[in-house]
Design a protein around this motif. Structure first.
Motif, PDB file in Angstrom:
ATOM      1  N   SER A 258       0.824  -1.211   0.000  1.00  0.00           N
ATOM      2  CA  SER A 258       0.000   0.000   0.000  1.00  0.00           C
ATOM      3  C   SER A 258       0.857   1.260   0.000  1.00  0.00           C
ATOM      4  O   SER A 258       0.478   2.275  -0.594  1.00  0.00           O
ATOM      5  N   GLY A 259       1.993   1.212   0.665  1.00  0.00           N
ATOM      6  CA  GLY A 259       2.904   2.349   0.626  1.00  0.00           C
ATOM      7  C   GLY A 259       3.425   2.622  -0.775  1.00  0.00           C
ATOM      8  O   GLY A 259       3.629   3.784  -1.172  1.00  0.00           O
ATOM      9  N   GLU A 260       3.583   1.541  -1.546  1.00  0.00           N
ATOM     10  CA  GLU A 260       4.071   1.705  -2.918  1.00  0.00           C
ATOM     11  C   GLU A 260       2.992   2.206  -3.867  1.00  0.00           C
ATOM     12  O   GLU A 260       3.309   2.700  -4.947  1.00  0.00           O
ATOM     13  N   PHE A 261       1.705   2.081  -3.486  1.00  0.00           N
ATOM     14  CA  PHE A 261       0.666   2.751  -4.274  1.00  0.00           C
ATOM     15  C   PHE A 261       1.000   4.238  -4.379  1.00  0.00           C
ATOM     16  O   PHE A 261       0.849   4.853  -5.441  1.00  0.00           O
ATOM     17  N   SER A 262       1.434   4.798  -3.249  1.00  0.00           N
ATOM     18  CA  SER A 262       1.767   6.224  -3.202  1.00  0.00           C
ATOM     19  C   SER A 262       3.142   6.495  -3.797  1.00  0.00           C
ATOM     20  O   SER A 262       3.309   7.417  -4.598  1.00  0.00           O
ATOM     21  N   ALA A 263       4.135   5.686  -3.421  1.00  0.00           N
ATOM     22  CA  ALA A 263       5.508   5.926  -3.871  1.00  0.00           C
ATOM     23  C   ALA A 263       5.609   5.915  -5.388  1.00  0.00           C
ATOM     24  O   ALA A 263       6.341   6.722  -5.975  1.00  0.00           O
ATOM     25  N   ALA A 264       4.896   5.004  -6.030  1.00  0.00           N
ATOM     26  CA  ALA A 264       4.933   4.934  -7.494  1.00  0.00           C
ATOM     27  C   ALA A 264       4.427   6.230  -8.112  1.00  0.00           C
ATOM     28  O   ALA A 264       5.004   6.736  -9.090  1.00  0.00           O
ATOM     29  N   VAL A 265       3.371   6.778  -7.559  1.00  0.00           N
ATOM     30  CA  VAL A 265       2.824   8.032  -8.077  1.00  0.00           C
ATOM     31  C   VAL A 265       3.824   9.168  -7.893  1.00  0.00           C
ATOM     32  O   VAL A 265       4.133   9.914  -8.834  1.00  0.00           O
ATOM     33  N   TYR A 266       4.344   9.308  -6.677  1.00  0.00           N
ATOM     34  CA  TYR A 266       5.302  10.385  -6.406  1.00  0.00           C
ATOM     35  C   TYR A 266       6.466  10.349  -7.393  1.00  0.00           C
ATOM     36  O   TYR A 266       6.848  11.355  -7.987  1.00  0.00           O
ATOM     37  N   HIS A 267       7.034   9.168  -7.548  1.00  0.00           N
ATOM     38  CA  HIS A 267       8.264   9.053  -8.332  1.00  0.00           C
ATOM     39  C   HIS A 267       8.015   9.197  -9.822  1.00  0.00           C
ATOM     40  O   HIS A 267       8.707   9.960 -10.508  1.00  0.00           O
ATOM     41  N   MET A 268       7.035   8.458 -10.347  1.00  0.00           N
ATOM     42  CA  MET A 268       6.818   8.461 -11.786  1.00  0.00           C
ATOM     43  C   MET A 268       6.271   9.801 -12.286  1.00  0.00           C
ATOM     44  O   MET A 268       6.600  10.235 -13.396  1.00  0.00           O
ATOM     45  N   VAL A 269       5.460  10.460 -11.484  1.00  0.00           N
ATOM     46  CA  VAL A 269       4.977  11.797 -11.859  1.00  0.00           C
ATOM     47  C   VAL A 269       6.136  12.784 -11.893  1.00  0.00           C
ATOM     48  O   VAL A 269       6.236  13.615 -12.797  1.00  0.00           O
ATOM     49  N   SER A 270       7.032  12.675 -10.925  1.00  0.00           N
ATOM     50  CA  SER A 270       8.173  13.581 -10.879  1.00  0.00           C
ATOM     51  C   SER A 270       9.064  13.429 -12.115  1.00  0.00           C
ATOM     52  O   SER A 270       9.534  14.416 -12.687  1.00  0.00           O
ATOM     53  N   ILE A 271       9.270  12.206 -12.558  1.00  0.00           N
ATOM     54  CA  ILE A 271      10.053  11.957 -13.771  1.00  0.00           C
ATOM     55  C   ILE A 271       9.343  12.539 -14.986  1.00  0.00           C
ATOM     56  O   ILE A 271       9.958  13.195 -15.836  1.00  0.00           O
ATOM     57  N   TRP A 272       8.046  12.326 -15.085  1.00  0.00           N
ATOM     58  CA  TRP A 272       7.262  12.824 -16.221  1.00  0.00           C
ATOM     59  C   TRP A 272       7.328  14.342 -16.295  1.00  0.00           C
ATOM     60  O   TRP A 272       7.536  14.913 -17.372  1.00  0.00           O
TER      61      TRP A 272
ATOM     62  N   GLY B 139      -9.168  -5.868  -9.852  1.00  0.00           N
ATOM     63  CA  GLY B 139      -9.526  -6.402  -8.549  1.00  0.00           C
ATOM     64  C   GLY B 139      -9.403  -5.341  -7.477  1.00  0.00           C
ATOM     65  O   GLY B 139      -9.123  -4.169  -7.750  1.00  0.00           O
ATOM     66  N   SER B 140      -9.576  -5.769  -6.248  1.00  0.00           N
ATOM     67  CA  SER B 140      -9.640  -4.831  -5.127  1.00  0.00           C
ATOM     68  C   SER B 140      -8.361  -4.039  -4.931  1.00  0.00           C
ATOM     69  O   SER B 140      -8.395  -2.850  -4.575  1.00  0.00           O
ATOM     70  N   TRP B 141      -7.201  -4.669  -5.148  1.00  0.00           N
ATOM     71  CA  TRP B 141      -5.941  -3.969  -4.862  1.00  0.00           C
ATOM     72  C   TRP B 141      -5.587  -2.961  -5.943  1.00  0.00           C
ATOM     73  O   TRP B 141      -5.122  -1.854  -5.640  1.00  0.00           O
ATOM     74  N   SER B 142      -5.778  -3.300  -7.198  1.00  0.00           N
ATOM     75  CA  SER B 142      -5.520  -2.302  -8.242  1.00  0.00           C
ATOM     76  C   SER B 142      -6.535  -1.164  -8.149  1.00  0.00           C
ATOM     77  O   SER B 142      -6.216  -0.004  -8.457  1.00  0.00           O
ATOM     78  N   LEU B 143      -7.751  -1.460  -7.703  1.00  0.00           N
ATOM     79  CA  LEU B 143      -8.737  -0.401  -7.486  1.00  0.00           C
ATOM     80  C   LEU B 143      -8.254   0.550  -6.397  1.00  0.00           C
ATOM     81  O   LEU B 143      -8.319   1.782  -6.555  1.00  0.00           O
ATOM     82  N   LYS B 144      -7.750   0.005  -5.304  1.00  0.00           N
ATOM     83  CA  LYS B 144      -7.246   0.855  -4.220  1.00  0.00           C
ATOM     84  C   LYS B 144      -6.055   1.679  -4.677  1.00  0.00           C
ATOM     85  O   LYS B 144      -5.902   2.844  -4.292  1.00  0.00           O
ATOM     86  N   ALA B 145      -5.201   1.085  -5.502  1.00  0.00           N
ATOM     87  CA  ALA B 145      -4.054   1.825  -6.024  1.00  0.00           C
ATOM     88  C   ALA B 145      -4.500   3.000  -6.873  1.00  0.00           C
ATOM     89  O   ALA B 145      -3.958   4.112  -6.770  1.00  0.00           O
ATOM     90  N   SER B 146      -5.510   2.773  -7.714  1.00  0.00           N
ATOM     91  CA  SER B 146      -6.005   3.860  -8.566  1.00  0.00           C
ATOM     92  C   SER B 146      -6.672   4.942  -7.736  1.00  0.00           C
ATOM     93  O   SER B 146      -6.565   6.144  -8.042  1.00  0.00           O
ATOM     94  N   GLN B 147      -7.349   4.559  -6.676  1.00  0.00           N
ATOM     95  CA  GLN B 147      -7.988   5.534  -5.788  1.00  0.00           C
ATOM     96  C   GLN B 147      -6.944   6.368  -5.054  1.00  0.00           C
ATOM     97  O   GLN B 147      -7.143   7.576  -4.833  1.00  0.00           O
ATOM     98  N   GLU B 148      -5.839   5.746  -4.696  1.00  0.00           N
ATOM     99  CA  GLU B 148      -4.767   6.510  -4.043  1.00  0.00           C
ATOM    100  C   GLU B 148      -4.142   7.505  -5.015  1.00  0.00           C
ATOM    101  O   GLU B 148      -3.833   8.642  -4.651  1.00  0.00           O
TER     102      GLU B 148
ATOM    103  N   ALA C 136      -5.665   8.945  -7.511  1.00  0.00           N
ATOM    104  CA  ALA C 136      -6.639  10.031  -7.655  1.00  0.00           C
ATOM    105  C   ALA C 136      -6.601  10.954  -6.444  1.00  0.00           C
ATOM    106  O   ALA C 136      -6.750  12.176  -6.571  1.00  0.00           O
ATOM    107  N   ARG C 137      -6.412  10.397  -5.276  1.00  0.00           N
ATOM    108  CA  ARG C 137      -6.324  11.214  -4.060  1.00  0.00           C
ATOM    109  C   ARG C 137      -5.111  12.131  -4.078  1.00  0.00           C
ATOM    110  O   ARG C 137      -5.162  13.281  -3.646  1.00  0.00           O
ATOM    111  N   LEU C 138      -4.009  11.624  -4.634  1.00  0.00           N
ATOM    112  CA  LEU C 138      -2.759  12.387  -4.617  1.00  0.00           C
ATOM    113  C   LEU C 138      -2.691  13.437  -5.716  1.00  0.00           C
ATOM    114  O   LEU C 138      -2.241  14.568  -5.474  1.00  0.00           O
ATOM    115  N   VAL C 139      -3.079  13.079  -6.928  1.00  0.00           N
ATOM    116  CA  VAL C 139      -2.896  14.010  -8.058  1.00  0.00           C
ATOM    117  C   VAL C 139      -4.197  14.491  -8.677  1.00  0.00           C
ATOM    118  O   VAL C 139      -4.183  15.359  -9.554  1.00  0.00           O
ATOM    119  N   GLY C 140      -5.324  13.927  -8.253  1.00  0.00           N
ATOM    120  CA  GLY C 140      -6.607  14.316  -8.824  1.00  0.00           C
ATOM    121  C   GLY C 140      -7.103  13.280  -9.827  1.00  0.00           C
ATOM    122  O   GLY C 140      -6.318  12.759 -10.637  1.00  0.00           O
TER     123      GLY C 140
END
Length: 432
Positions: free
Chosen positions: A80-94, A131-140, A142-146
């Motif tokens: 679950s921590g990596e749901f967030s970490a992936a967003v932080y890192h990959m968005v920063s590179i983009w 499934g439930s986990w990829s759904l939670k990842a996508s929701q995280e 959306a919470r972080l970047v909109g």
């Protein structure tokens, strides 16, 4: 009171561990390498701890044939921590790639204004929700970047009456194009390789995510928490692979990340915190910052070395067992066990209904309903299993039913015992 040998445990996580590793662990917890103190007590910055890290990395590299241009990180926070970490890192590179491209074309002040517009209109993170986990990842995300920046390229529920259990054909996915007018595709494409709750597993790497050329490379981030080290994986196809340890790898406490070194400085530049703030984008906590973790050899903060040691012993045990076959040896065993279980379930369709479609059945988490999801019958089934010391079979609280978690440390004799019970229960049901 049953002994360990009497119990067959099929819990979804924390999952069973090899008895031999636990027996060794009981000794090193008291006295590690004749130091007079236990492994959970040694400094995470000591030479002994560094050797544990190095040995564990080596075991994983050997098991999965991880190329030299990939880094391995150990940190906390779970999948679950990596749901967030992936967003932080990959968005920063983009963002940084976009900024550099603009500043080579126009003056800095104009480029900054154009960058804001590009972020608002062009920043996309693709999610395959199966499934439930990829759904939670996508929701995280959306919470972080909109939500406007999150592209649900696949929502498997739309193809299955509002429930997870199928993966639609790839020509139905709506992936963000990699060749667009602004020259940039999505910041990443994210999917969960095995959905623990819903019993859905990708049969193989999706063909539509394969790189067609150097300029058409989708940065694929995969959550493999529940099928890690259970089958052969072509690591080069992924930008990032991560997994919590508590399924196939070890005990709860660490997350393992495999990522391309090209995503880390100095090969890859990240947008500055000041720039991200000015664009209204989030800045991640330092304990989830991949470059910081990599720079400090996974020792930026206090790493639970005992947990790393357990993971290393589990993986080295697989190397020792399968030798030249490496992970293919375990893949064969995992397939054999799942075939045994599904074989009995399919034999009695009036009693057992496997939840996911046959094309995407998980080898790791086998989700079943009993007698048409009759709650009394399912309770009867679970009570009978418990009396036979077949434990951990209750389905996830969000979906109910029965779930058999067939992780690496579940031995074949335990699966044989389970299939005997499945046969017995089905025959008994047919006569009542």
């Amino acid at each position: 009171m049953p002994s360990r040998e009497d119990v067959s445990y099929f819990g979804a996580g924390p999952a069973p561990l090899p008895t031999s590793v636990l027996e060794e662990a009981s000794k090193v917890l008291l006295n590690y390498n004749d130091m007079g103190i236990g492994i959970a007590e040694i400094s995470h910055r000591s030479p002994e701890a560094n050797k544990v890290l190095a040995d564990t990395k080596h075991a994983l590299i050997s098991l999965l044939d991880i190329p030299e241009d990939y880094e391995i990180l150990f940190l906390q926070g779970g999948g679950s921590g990596e749901f967030s970490a992936a967003v932080y890192h990959m968005v920063s590179i983009w963002v940084e790639k976009c900024r550099k491209r603009l500043e080579t074309e126009i003056e800095q002040e104009v480029a900054t204004k154009r960058l804001r517009k590009k972020v608002m209109e062009g920043l996309k993170l693709d999610y395959l929700v199966t499934g439930s986990w990829s759904l939670k990842a996508s929701q995280e995300a959306a919470r972080l970047v909109g939500a406007e920046h999150v592209n649900i390229a696949l929502d498997a529920r739309k193809d299955n009456d509002g429930k997870f259990g199928k993966i639609p054909a790839e020509d139905q996915w709506s992936l963000t194009p990699t060749k667009r007018e602004d020259g940039q595709g999505p910041a990443m494409v994210y999917y969960c390789d095995n959905e623990t709750v819903d019993g859905v597993e990708f049969p193989s790497f999706p063909a539509s995510l394969e790189s067609k050329s150097e300029n058409d490379d989708r940065l694929v981030v995969a959550d493999m928490s529940s099928n890690f080290i259970s089958r052969k994986v072509d690591v080069r196809k992924y930008a990032v692979i991560f997994g919590g340890a508590q399924k196939n790898i070890g005990n709860t406490g660490i997350t393992i990340i495999i990522l391309r070194k090209s995503l880390l400085p100095p090969q890859s530049e990240l947008a500055s915190p000041q720039l991200l703030r000015s664009l209204g984008l989030p800045i991640g906590p330092v304990v989830l910052d991949w470059p910081t973790i990599a720079k400090n050899n996974s020792l930026y903060n206090t790493l639970p070395i005992f947990d790393v040691w357990v993971a290393g012993r589990v993986m080295q045990g697989l190397n020792n067992t399968y030798q030249a076959k490496k992970i293919l040896g375990q893949e064969g065993i995992s397939q054999k066990k799942s075939d045994m279980i599904y074989g009995v379930l399919d034999k009695y369709p009036n009693v057992y209904k496997v939840v996911p479609d046959k094309s995407v059945r998980s080898r790791m988490n086998i989700c079943v309903r009993i007698h048409g999801a009759d709650p009394e019958k399912e309770k009867e089934f679970l009570d009978g299993a418990s009396k036979s010391n077949l434990l951990g079979l209750k389905g996830h609280r969000s979906v109910g039913g029965v779930r058999v978690s067939n992780y690496n440390a579940v031995p074949i004799p335990a699966v044989e015992k389970l299939t005997e019970y499945l046969e017995s229960y089905a025959r008994k049901s047919a006569n009542t």
